[in-house]
Design an enzyme around this catalytic site. Structure first.
Site, mmCIF file in Angstrom:
data_model
loop_
_atom_site.group_PDB
_atom_site.id
_atom_site.type_symbol
_atom_site.label_atom_id
_atom_site.label_comp_id
_atom_site.label_asym_id
_atom_site.label_seq_id
_atom_site.Cartn_x
_atom_site.Cartn_y
_atom_site.Cartn_z
ATOM 1 N N GLU A 148 -7.915 6.247 -6.959
ATOM 2 C CA GLU A 148 -6.850 6.368 -7.979
ATOM 3 C C GLU A 148 -7.404 7.125 -9.185
ATOM 4 O OE1 GLU A 148 -9.152 4.213 -7.985
ATOM 5 O OE2 GLU A 148 -8.884 2.803 -9.636
ATOM 6 N N HIS A 197 0.823 -1.214 0.000
ATOM 7 C CA HIS A 197 0.000 0.000 0.000
ATOM 8 C C HIS A 197 0.856 1.263 0.000
ATOM 9 C CE1 HIS A 197 -3.617 2.333 1.160
ATOM 10 N NE2 HIS A 197 -4.212 1.334 0.520
#
Ligand SMILES: Nc1nc2c(ncn2[C@@H]2O[C@H](COP(=O)(O)OP(=O)(O)OP(=O)(O)O)[C@@H](O)[C@H]2O)c(=O)[nH]1
Length: 304
Positions: free
Chosen positions: A224, A194
């Protein structure tokens, strides 16, 4: 503190200056209400305090205070404390001055100790107010900024886009919107962790910002997902500009822990037309983005 004194009696001015300078303050003098108002209006931020005589020629202190308060009536945080001075200890005068915008009222002759104590109390309020204004500004920034990339967040982006839509409608100007989504971003998280994903998001944001054209607005509107608002840009030019943004990301590898990492983005573009809202535009760009993903990713699709 920078203190502005408005007093028409020279002996009172001299006395005030003497007391205030002894307390370590910087003093400027004016001799009537009109001069006071003009001096404050021309350099509002120069003054920490106003000490104002009630009865002065040309314009009274009360009238000047009213006009000074009216200057920033819609931004109460821009407040300069006003202390009134008067020979009158009449209750009605005190009431009028406070109502006109004064914060305190002192009866002449001026007592050094009382003046010092009042200034100290007022300085405490000013410090507290400054702290609150600072905290409010920080909260405002936090609520509109994406913590990871420091770009405007979805809320802030939608607010800017709403303003641009209103301008496009009012002045019959072109406007386009794009949504950019990193391809297979889950793989980056899964493969490198992550933390790597976070770093790539930051690098993508930086690269997009570096490539930003004057007037374009960018935001991080999802995990994203980034959005661009391109004012004064017609659909064809928007397609070209957005495909260039895509290449800015896909054309050169990113780096994580020194290793090159290729990242691509898919882009959906939509152009403003009369009657659509900022949310409609994002939805239209989103549906073009969906088509770009289906078309194989790393490409730009324009909504007709
Ligand atoms: N590291 C990191 N990952 C995030 C963040 N926000 C969202 N994500 C991840 O982004 C990924 C998005 O995955 P998907 O929605 O499957 O999309 P994708 O893998 O990019 O695939 P396509 O969009 O279809 O190309 C998920 O793994 C989320 O956990 C973030 O702030 N940091």
């Amino acid at each position: 503190m920078n203190i502005l004194i408005a007093e028409d009696t020279q002996s009172d001015r001299l006395l005030l200056r003497f007391y205030l300078e002894k307390l370590g303050h910087t003093v400027t003098e004016v001799v009537n209400g009109e001069e006071l108002f003009n001096t404050v209006k021309d350099g509002y931020d120069d003054w920490d305090f106003l000490i104002v005589d009630l009865n002065m020629p040309v314009m009274t202190g009360e009238q000047a205070a009213r006009e000074i308060r009216a200057l920033h009536s819609d931004s109460p945080e821009d407040w300069i404390p006003i202390i009134f001075l008067s020979g009158s200890d009449n209750d009605a005068d005190i009431e009028r001055c406070i109502e006109a915008g004064a914060d305190d009222y002192l009866v002449k002759p001026i007592q050094h100790k009382v003046l010092a104590a009042k200034l100290m109390a007022m300085a405490r309020i000013v410090a507290m107010r400054n702290k609150l204004v600072g905290m409010n500004k920080r909260l405002e920034a936090l609520s509109t900024t994406d913590y990871l990339t420091t770009l405007p967040n979805r809320r802030a982006f939608e607010t800017s886009l709403k303003e641009e839509v209103a301008k496009a409608s009012r002045y019959q100007q072109s406007l386009s919107v794009a949504v950019l989504d990193i391809d297979h971003f889950k793989n980056i998280n899964d493969q490198y962790g992550h933390h790597a994903g976070d770093e790539i998001l930051q690098q993508v944001a930086e690269r997009l910002q570096e490539g930003l054209r004057g007037g374009d607005v960018i935001g991080r509107i999802g995990g994203e997902e980034f959005a661009l608002c391109l004012p004064h840009t017609e659909s064809k030019d928007a397609f070209r500009a957005c495909d260039r943004y895509r290449e800015v990301i896909s054309g050169m590898p990113f780096h994580y822990n020194g290793a090159p990492l290729t990242v691509t983005v898919s882009v959906g573009v939509a152009a403003y037309r009369e009657g659509v809202t900022q949310l409609d535009l994002i939805k239209l760009a989103d549906s073009a983005l969906y088509d770009a993903k289906r078309a194989g990713r790393n490409c730009t699709v324009e909504r007709d």
